[in-house]
Design an enzyme around this catalytic site. Structure first.
Site, PDB file in Angstrom:
ATOM      1  N   GLU A  98       1.006  -1.136   0.129  1.00 59.55           N
ATOM      2  CA  GLU A  98      -0.258   0.113   0.023  1.00 59.55           C
ATOM      3  C   GLU A  98       0.628   1.233  -0.017  1.00 59.55           C
ATOM      4  O   GLU A  98       1.830   1.364   0.468  1.00 59.55           O
ATOM      5  CB  GLU A  98      -0.903  -0.059   1.260  1.00 59.55           C
ATOM      6  CG  GLU A  98      -1.845  -1.140   1.114  1.00 59.55           C
ATOM      7  CD  GLU A  98      -2.951  -0.826   2.441  1.00 59.55           C
ATOM      8  OE1 GLU A  98      -3.881  -1.594   2.076  1.00 59.55           O
ATOM      9  OE2 GLU A  98      -2.854  -0.748   3.321  1.00 59.55           O
ATOM     10  N   CYS A 111       3.555   8.630   0.752  1.00 56.06           N
ATOM     11  CA  CYS A 111       3.960   7.456   1.744  1.00 56.06           C
ATOM     12  C   CYS A 111       4.217   6.134   1.052  1.00 56.06           C
ATOM     13  O   CYS A 111       3.478   5.605   0.565  1.00 56.06           O
ATOM     14  CB  CYS A 111       2.952   7.673   3.046  1.00 56.06           C
ATOM     15  SG  CYS A 111       3.629   6.374   4.344  1.00 56.06           S
ATOM     16  N   CYS A 118       6.810  -6.478   7.753  1.00 53.12           N
ATOM     17  CA  CYS A 118       8.083  -6.112   8.619  1.00 53.12           C
ATOM     18  C   CYS A 118       8.379  -6.835   9.729  1.00 53.12           C
ATOM     19  O   CYS A 118       7.736  -7.723   9.891  1.00 53.12           O
ATOM     20  CB  CYS A 118       7.608  -4.525   9.183  1.00 53.12           C
ATOM     21  SG  CYS A 118       9.063  -3.866   9.907  1.00 53.12           S
ATOM     22  N   CYS A 122       7.586  -3.935  16.152  1.00 54.90           N
ATOM     23  CA  CYS A 122       6.962  -2.779  17.345  1.00 54.90           C
ATOM     24  C   CYS A 122       5.743  -3.252  17.804  1.00 54.90           C
ATOM     25  O   CYS A 122       4.753  -3.621  16.673  1.00 54.90           O
ATOM     26  CB  CYS A 122       6.949  -1.531  16.603  1.00 54.90           C
ATOM     27  SG  CYS A 122       8.455  -0.935  15.977  1.00 54.90           S
ATOM     28  N   CYS A 125       2.443  -1.623  16.492  1.00 54.96           N
ATOM     29  CA  CYS A 125       2.374  -1.209  14.825  1.00 54.96           C
ATOM     30  C   CYS A 125       1.522  -2.396  13.908  1.00 54.96           C
ATOM     31  O   CYS A 125       1.670  -3.491  14.322  1.00 54.96           O
ATOM     32  CB  CYS A 125       3.500  -1.133  14.249  1.00 54.96           C
ATOM     33  SG  CYS A 125       3.471  -0.893  12.569  1.00 54.96           S
ATOM     34  N   GLY A 167       6.963  -1.693   6.500  1.00 58.47           N
ATOM     35  CA  GLY A 167       8.211  -2.061   6.349  1.00 58.47           C
ATOM     36  C   GLY A 167       9.141  -1.105   7.107  1.00 58.47           C
ATOM     37  O   GLY A 167       9.051  -0.114   7.314  1.00 58.47           O
ATOM     38  N   SER A 199      12.247   7.557   7.175  1.00 55.22           N
ATOM     39  CA  SER A 199      11.888   7.336   8.860  1.00 55.22           C
ATOM     40  C   SER A 199      12.272   5.927   9.106  1.00 55.22           C
ATOM     41  O   SER A 199      12.172   4.824   8.578  1.00 55.22           O
ATOM     42  CB  SER A 199      10.464   7.304   8.913  1.00 55.22           C
ATOM     43  OG  SER A 199      10.179   7.037  10.255  1.00 55.22           O
ATOM     44  N   SER A 222      12.039   7.056  14.741  1.00 51.64           N
ATOM     45  CA  SER A 222      11.013   6.814  15.568  1.00 51.64           C
ATOM     46  C   SER A 222      11.491   6.416  16.993  1.00 51.64           C
ATOM     47  O   SER A 222      11.984   5.253  17.282  1.00 51.64           O
ATOM     48  CB  SER A 222      10.289   5.691  15.023  1.00 51.64           C
ATOM     49  OG  SER A 222       9.536   5.893  13.818  1.00 51.64           O
ATOM     50  N   LEU A 223      11.215   7.465  17.799  1.00 51.04           N
ATOM     51  CA  LEU A 223      11.924   7.228  19.180  1.00 51.04           C
ATOM     52  C   LEU A 223      11.038   6.599  20.221  1.00 51.04           C
ATOM     53  O   LEU A 223      11.135   5.457  20.638  1.00 51.04           O
ATOM     54  CB  LEU A 223      12.307   8.681  19.760  1.00 51.04           C
ATOM     55  CG  LEU A 223      13.460   8.546  20.825  1.00 51.04           C
ATOM     56  CD1 LEU A 223      14.649   7.930  20.403  1.00 51.04           C
ATOM     57  CD2 LEU A 223      13.599   9.682  21.417  1.00 51.04           C
ATOM     58  N   HIS A 224       9.957   7.031  20.480  1.00 49.29           N
ATOM     59  CA  HIS A 224       8.741   6.362  21.159  1.00 49.29           C
ATOM     60  C   HIS A 224       9.078   6.034  22.690  1.00 49.29           C
ATOM     61  O   HIS A 224       8.134   5.487  23.291  1.00 49.29           O
ATOM     62  CB  HIS A 224       8.079   5.261  20.554  1.00 49.29           C
ATOM     63  CG  HIS A 224       8.069   5.469  18.961  1.00 49.29           C
ATOM     64  ND1 HIS A 224       7.597   6.904  18.611  1.00 49.29           N
ATOM     65  CD2 HIS A 224       7.917   4.729  17.911  1.00 49.29           C
ATOM     66  CE1 HIS A 224       7.568   6.706  17.203  1.00 49.29           C
ATOM     67  NE2 HIS A 224       7.556   5.460  16.992  1.00 49.29           N
ATOM     68  N   ASN A 299      -2.735   6.093  17.365  1.00 43.92           N
ATOM     69  CA  ASN A 299      -3.975   5.563  16.514  1.00 43.92           C
ATOM     70  C   ASN A 299      -4.243   4.274  16.647  1.00 43.92           C
ATOM     71  O   ASN A 299      -3.713   3.436  16.141  1.00 43.92           O
ATOM     72  CB  ASN A 299      -3.421   5.862  15.293  1.00 43.92           C
ATOM     73  CG  ASN A 299      -4.574   6.367  14.468  1.00 43.92           C
ATOM     74  OD1 ASN A 299      -5.545   5.892  14.515  1.00 43.92           O
ATOM     75  ND2 ASN A 299      -4.087   7.368  13.524  1.00 43.92           N
ATOM     76  N   CYS A 342      -1.158   6.202  10.243  1.00 47.78           N
ATOM     77  CA  CYS A 342       0.057   5.581  10.750  1.00 47.78           C
ATOM     78  C   CYS A 342      -0.055   4.126  11.199  1.00 47.78           C
ATOM     79  O   CYS A 342      -0.766   3.864  12.012  1.00 47.78           O
ATOM     80  CB  CYS A 342       0.923   6.271  11.673  1.00 47.78           C
ATOM     81  SG  CYS A 342       1.536   7.973  11.253  1.00 47.78           S
TER      82      CYS A 342
HETATM   83  N1  SAH Z   1       9.603   1.564  10.132  1.00 45.72           N
HETATM   84  C1  SAH Z   1       9.769   3.044   9.934  1.00 45.72           C
HETATM   85  C2  SAH Z   1       8.589   3.420   8.919  1.00 45.72           C
HETATM   86  C3  SAH Z   1       7.284   2.951   9.332  1.00 45.72           C
HETATM   87  S1  SAH Z   1       5.992   3.577  10.053  1.00 45.72           S
HETATM   88  C4  SAH Z   1       9.805   3.718  11.337  1.00 45.72           C
HETATM   89  O1  SAH Z   1       9.526   2.728  12.317  1.00 45.72           O
HETATM   90  O2  SAH Z   1       9.814   4.592  11.320  1.00 45.72           O
HETATM   91  C5  SAH Z   1       6.022   5.227  10.106  1.00 45.72           C
HETATM   92  C6  SAH Z   1       5.782   5.870  11.628  1.00 45.72           C
HETATM   93  O3  SAH Z   1       4.604   5.535  12.202  1.00 45.72           O
HETATM   94  C7  SAH Z   1       6.744   5.234  12.734  1.00 45.72           C
HETATM   95  O4  SAH Z   1       7.166   6.522  13.364  1.00 45.72           O
HETATM   96  C8  SAH Z   1       5.904   4.609  13.321  1.00 45.72           C
HETATM   97  O5  SAH Z   1       6.332   4.305  14.635  1.00 45.72           O
HETATM   98  C9  SAH Z   1       4.416   5.072  13.553  1.00 45.72           C
HETATM   99  N2  SAH Z   1       3.321   4.314  13.777  1.00 45.72           N
HETATM  100  C10 SAH Z   1       3.247   2.976  13.652  1.00 45.72           C
HETATM  101  N3  SAH Z   1       1.923   2.486  14.111  1.00 45.72           N
HETATM  102  C11 SAH Z   1       1.090   3.722  14.701  1.00 45.72           C
HETATM  103  C12 SAH Z   1      -0.148   3.895  15.314  1.00 45.72           C
HETATM  104  N4  SAH Z   1      -0.692   2.816  15.193  1.00 45.72           N
HETATM  105  N5  SAH Z   1      -0.221   5.146  15.673  1.00 45.72           N
HETATM  106  C13 SAH Z   1       0.712   6.299  15.245  1.00 45.72           C
HETATM  107  N6  SAH Z   1       1.779   6.100  14.807  1.00 45.72           N
HETATM  108  C14 SAH Z   1       2.070   4.907  14.576  1.00 45.72           C
END
Ligand code: SAH
Length: 353
Positions: A98, A111, A118, A122, A125, A167, A199, A222-224, A299, A342
């Site tokens: 997609e 995007c 992947c 995480c 995700c 991915g 990213s 993506s730090l989180h 989300n 996302c």
């Molecule tokens: N693998 C890469 C790019 C894919 S995800 C990465 O990790 O950066 C793109 C962004 O969306 C990342 O910051 C990821 O952490 C975030 N993301 C994934 N699931 C999400 C969700 N349910 N709500 C908000 N952001 C999310």
């Protein structure tokens, strides 16, 4: 003359010099390579019959040997809220990927996915829940760009590319970097490196390589999480590469040019990483790094184990960062009514519902 012995040229897997080399090896004059690149990338013409500055004989030869990205558009979903569009593509082997077009003010971002599924795991995700099938080639990454060109309105043009689809781009390093070079090379798509963002969940050795090789893109991380314990729980990748400190060290020595800054993405997950104490820790951790921060309220996707943060906690988190002089923007996901948000790009279709 039969073309049986001529090696095919998959044009979106090759860089301009490789295209020129191929033409030279087949005994064509060099300018033919640039004519081909001009048609496909600058004029967006995919039908070889329309390459009007080439003879019919040449067009017939090229038709048998040049391979353009191959894809079928399976479905297009449009958001009624903001005209975000999500496009489901099928590749010749049946894999489905997609790509999403997201209007942001006067910009139109695309995007891009880099893998089918992947393997970073995480826990928040949706793509991770699909598991991992395979990497995409550079041509398959570019297939998404071509597919979108097929469906844009005449007045529309993609202004930015973000590698934030399905991915982990740096887990598919070579093909992703090749795709970035094709997008930015002036003889191919010719976008400025400022308009391409990669990213990553933070593969430390690959971030170093990206900097060493001067890959023309903006970097987003993506730090989180603000402690190893917190981050490793939701992002298993944190256990490799020296944890949070290893990642921050790599960012500190990453060569950002001029006034550019690294983007730090921080998903706010309700009750997990969204307290004001977390915000203070984040401010401290990022002090040595030239960065700006994007706060993304989590989300929840169907079946998600986490919750969205409260609005009050999002605002309080932002306030702490602003008081410490950070640029900290709250980013709402686009297209939430079509699951384009996302981490929700995974295969509803693939799972058959
Ligand atoms: N693998 C890469 C790019 C894919 S995800 C990465 O990790 O950066 C793109 C962004 O969306 C990342 O910051 C990821 O952490 C975030 N993301 C994934 N699931 C999400 C969700 N349910 N709500 C908000 N952001 C999310």
């Amino acid at each position: 003359m039969s073309n049986v012995s001529v090696p095919p040229l998959e044009i979106c897997n090759a860089l301009p010099d490789e295209v020129r080399q191929w033409f030279k090896e087949q005994g064509y004059p060099a300018f033919r390579a640039d004519q081909l690149l001009g048609w496909v990338f600058q004029k967006g013409e995919r039908n070889i019959d329309n390459f009007s500055n080439m003879s019919k004989t040449l067009r017939d030869e090229l038709r048998d040997t040049i391979i353009l990205p191959q894809y079928t558009i399976v479905e297009i979903q449009r958001s009624a809220i903001d005209n975000t569009r999500k496009i489901l593509l099928e590749l010749p082997d049946g894999a489905r990927i997609e790509t999403v077009i997201i209007p942001v003010r006067e910009k139109l971002s695309q995007c891009l996915s880099t893998q089918v599924g992947c393997r970073m795991g995480c826990t928040f995700c949706a793509t991770a829940g699909m598991g991992f099938a395979r990497h995409l080639s550079a041509a398959e990454i570019l297939a998404q760009v071509f597919a979108v060109q097929d469906i844009l309105e005449p007045e529309e043009r993609i202004t930015n590319f973000v590698f934030m689809g399905m991915g982990e781009p740096l887990d598919n390093y070579d093909n992703t970097v090749r795709a970035i070079r094709i997008i930015t090379d002036p003889d191919m798509l010719g976008y400025s490196h400022r308009h391409v963002t990669l990213s990553t969940c933070g593969l430390v050795d690959k971030i170093k390589r990206l900097g060493d090789e001067n890959v023309p893109c903006h970097l987003a991380i993506s730090l989180h999480g603000v402690t190893d314990e917190q981050r490793s729980k939701i992002m298993p990748v944190n256990r490799a590469g020296g944890g949070l400190q290893g990642l921050l060290d790599a960012l500190r020595s990453y060569p950002v040019q001029g006034r550019k800054r690294i983007t730090i993405e921080y998903i706010l997950i309700g009750g997990v990483n969204d307290s004001s104490a977390d915000a203070k820790k984040l401010a401290k951790l990022l002090a040595p790094i030239r960065c700006k921060i994007n706060l993304i309220p989590y989300n929840p996707h169907p079946g998600a184990i986490f919750q969205a943060p409260s609005e009050a906690s999002v605002l309080a988190f932002q306030k702490v960062l602003i008081e410490k002089n950070y640029t900290a923007m709250i980013r709402k996901s686009g297209g939430s009514d079509i699951d384009a948000a996302c981490g929700q790009l995974a295969g509803k279709k693939a799972k058959g519902d």
